[in-house]
Design an enzyme around this catalytic site. Structure first.
Site, PDB file in Angstrom:
ATOM      1  N   LYS A 163       1.149   4.645   7.057  1.00 13.15           N
ATOM      2  CA  LYS A 163       0.308   5.438   6.151  1.00 13.15           C
ATOM      3  C   LYS A 163       0.842   6.862   6.079  1.00 13.15           C
ATOM      4  O   LYS A 163       1.663   7.288   6.882  1.00 13.15           O
ATOM      5  CB  LYS A 163      -1.142   5.500   6.647  1.00 13.15           C
ATOM      6  CG  LYS A 163      -1.870   4.185   6.654  1.00 13.15           C
ATOM      7  CD  LYS A 163      -2.156   3.700   5.253  1.00 13.15           C
ATOM      8  CE  LYS A 163      -2.817   2.338   5.282  1.00 13.15           C
ATOM      9  NZ  LYS A 163      -2.532   1.548   4.117  1.00 13.15           N
ATOM     10  N   SER A 189       0.803  -1.227   0.000  1.00 10.62           N
ATOM     11  CA  SER A 189       0.000   0.000   0.000  1.00 10.62           C
ATOM     12  C   SER A 189       0.836   1.278   0.000  1.00 10.62           C
ATOM     13  O   SER A 189       0.291   2.366  -0.155  1.00 10.62           O
ATOM     14  CB  SER A 189      -0.963   0.021   1.189  1.00 10.62           C
ATOM     15  OG  SER A 189      -0.276   0.238   2.391  1.00 10.62           O
TER      16      SER A 189
END
Length: 143
Positions: A98, A61
């Site tokens: 993230k 990701s």
């Protein structure tokens, strides 16, 4: 992208030679002629024990910011996260990596891969930012 915490970084006394040239992918160059001095990986990666720790990335990701599956991340817990920085955080006690962001007054955790949508923090969820990622290390073994 989940992460696996490896532990705190320990100071090192290892000093490595540093060469001032870019390594050509074509013809070799006599490296000794370009030796600039020495460098410490602690200095290069701003490792300040005990405020620095390492974790291993798991998944894809974050590939658009150059963080790939199994990379080792160098994380500083000595400063607060700002918008646009890559962070290690725990969302309801689940560690992840993230991009930290805000939209209006809402926290948004963004992936760096178009396959993954942004994650808006809900009021019922608990977010703890554990640190800011400053470097990643990738193993380049046999291909």
């Amino acid at each position: 992208m989940p992460v696996r915490i490896l532990g705190p970084a320990a100071p090192s006394s290892i000093i490595l030679p540093f060469f001032s040239f870019c390594v050509p992918a074509g013809f070799p160059s006599p490296a000794q002629d370009h030796m600039e001095g020495t460098i410490s990986l602690d200095e290069l990666m701003d490792i300040r024990a005990p405020h620095t720790y390492m974790a291993r990335a798991d998944g894809d990701s974050m590939i658009d910011v150059g963080i790939f599956d199994r990379d080792i991340l160098i994380i500083s817990r000595g400063r607060s996260a700002e918008r646009g920085e890559v962070v290690i955080a725990a969302l309801d006690n689940e560690p992840l990596v993230k991009i930290f962001d805000r939209k209006d007054d809402q926290v948004v955790l963004r992936s760096a891969n178009r396959k993954f949508p942004p994650r808006y923090l809900l009021e019922s969820e608990e977010l703890q930012v554990w640190g800011v990622v400053s470097f990643s290390i990738r193993f380049h073994g046999r291909y």
